[in-house]
Design a protein around this motif. Structure first.
Motif: not given
Length: 315
Positions: A76-78, A81-88
């Motif tokens: 879930l943490a990974a 992090e992937e979602n946050a990177a995608l949004k960025a």
């Protein structure tokens, strides 16, 4: 049973028989002679084993869940992090698309006016020496930038270069009260001078006090001697108000600038002036007038109103 010589001999014999049966069963495979006995035992003891398994499985599942919870937390943490990177990345892409759009508009103006421009990014606003309307851009003397060069963007006139460093330059915005630029009315030769008024429209003094001007008329830069500090033909703005003519030598106009001075990002410094005045070719297309709806009024005579013949008979 007592531990005698006979009992130990019987235990050894039973173990030997068990190993013999195991060997025969393995070698026989599906044709093992003990397969029938094994199936019978499964029929008898299978329900008991299932009951015991059902009773034990929830405990085993709980233990497995506890053991796997750490792994799921890491997954879930990974994912987060992937979602946050995608949004960025999406945010970065949005900004890139916005900048590309600004750059395309600016290059279009440069092509129409035949201006040689050096693209730049606004990296700061304001000035250390006062409260003037200025911006700092990320190009300077090392990029061929000099004092008193025209600065524009995809909408129109932005300002002029006032201070130049090795890698940065300061631009005085057209909205600054100390800013003045010569202007020319579209489709005519009426000249004037536009001055900044901060966040209010530009103030333009036409040299001809009797000039016919109306709201919606547009202005471009007139140009300076040797094209410094202003090149000709850069869109300035649209007339939003005209003061009544008082018979004076000049006439005052108020012009809404094309450029938005509070949201500048990508700009261009004109490092090479056009060979000839582009006149009005750089102005954007005029907006099409909105057609007014036609109103039809139908008058229906009242049934109580007397006709002309009846009025004459009554008289």
């Amino acid at each position: 049973m007592r531990d005698t010589r006979e009992s130990r001999l019987l235990l050894v014999l039973l173990i030997a028989v068990a190993f013999a049966l195991i060997t025969v069963d393995i070698r026989g495979g599906e044709d093992s002679p003990v397969d029938g006995a094994r199936q019978g035992a499964a029929t008898v003891f299978g329900p008991i084993e299932s009951g015991v398994s059902a009773a034990v499985d929830p405990v085993g599942n709980a233990v497995s869940a506890i053991r796997d919870s750490g792994d799921r937390h890491d997954r879930l943490a990974a994912l987060e992090e992937e979602n946050a990177a995608l949004k960025a990345r999406l945010g970065s892409d949005d900004r890139s698309r916005s900048r590309l759009k600004q750059l395309d508009k600016m290059l279009k103006i440069a092509g129409q006016g035949q201006y040689g421009i050096k693209g730049a990014e606004v990296i700061a606003i304001g000035a250390a020496q006062g409260f003037s309307w200025t911006i700092t851009i990320d190009v300077g003397a090392n990029d061929g930038i000099k004092r008193d060069m025209t600065v524009l963007n995809g909408d129109g006139l932005v300002g002029r270069v006032t201070t130049v460093g090795p890698n940065t330059a300061t631009v005085l915005l057209a909205s600054d009260p100390d800013f003045t630029v010569g202007t020319r009315m579209e489709s005519g030769d009426e000249l004037g001078f536009a001055s900044g008024q901060g966040d209010r429209p530009l103030r333009v003094e036409l040299l001809n006090g009797k000039a016919e001007v109306k709201k919606g008329d547009r202005l471009v830069t007139f140009g300076s001697q040797a094209d410094r500090p202003f090149v000709p033909g850069v869109p300035v703005g649209v007339v939003s108000r005209v003061d009544p003519s008082g018979g004076g030598l000049t006439r005052t106009l108020y012009v809404t600038p094309y450029a938005g001075f509070t949201k500048l990002d990508i700009v261009g410094v004109v490092v090479e002036a056009p060979k000839k005045d582009p006149r009005d070719t750089v102005l954007p297309p005029k907006p099409k007038p909105t057609p007014r709806p036609t109103v039809t009024v139908t008058v229906t005579p009242s049934p109580e109103a007397p006709v002309d013949g009846q009025n004459q008979q009554e008289q």
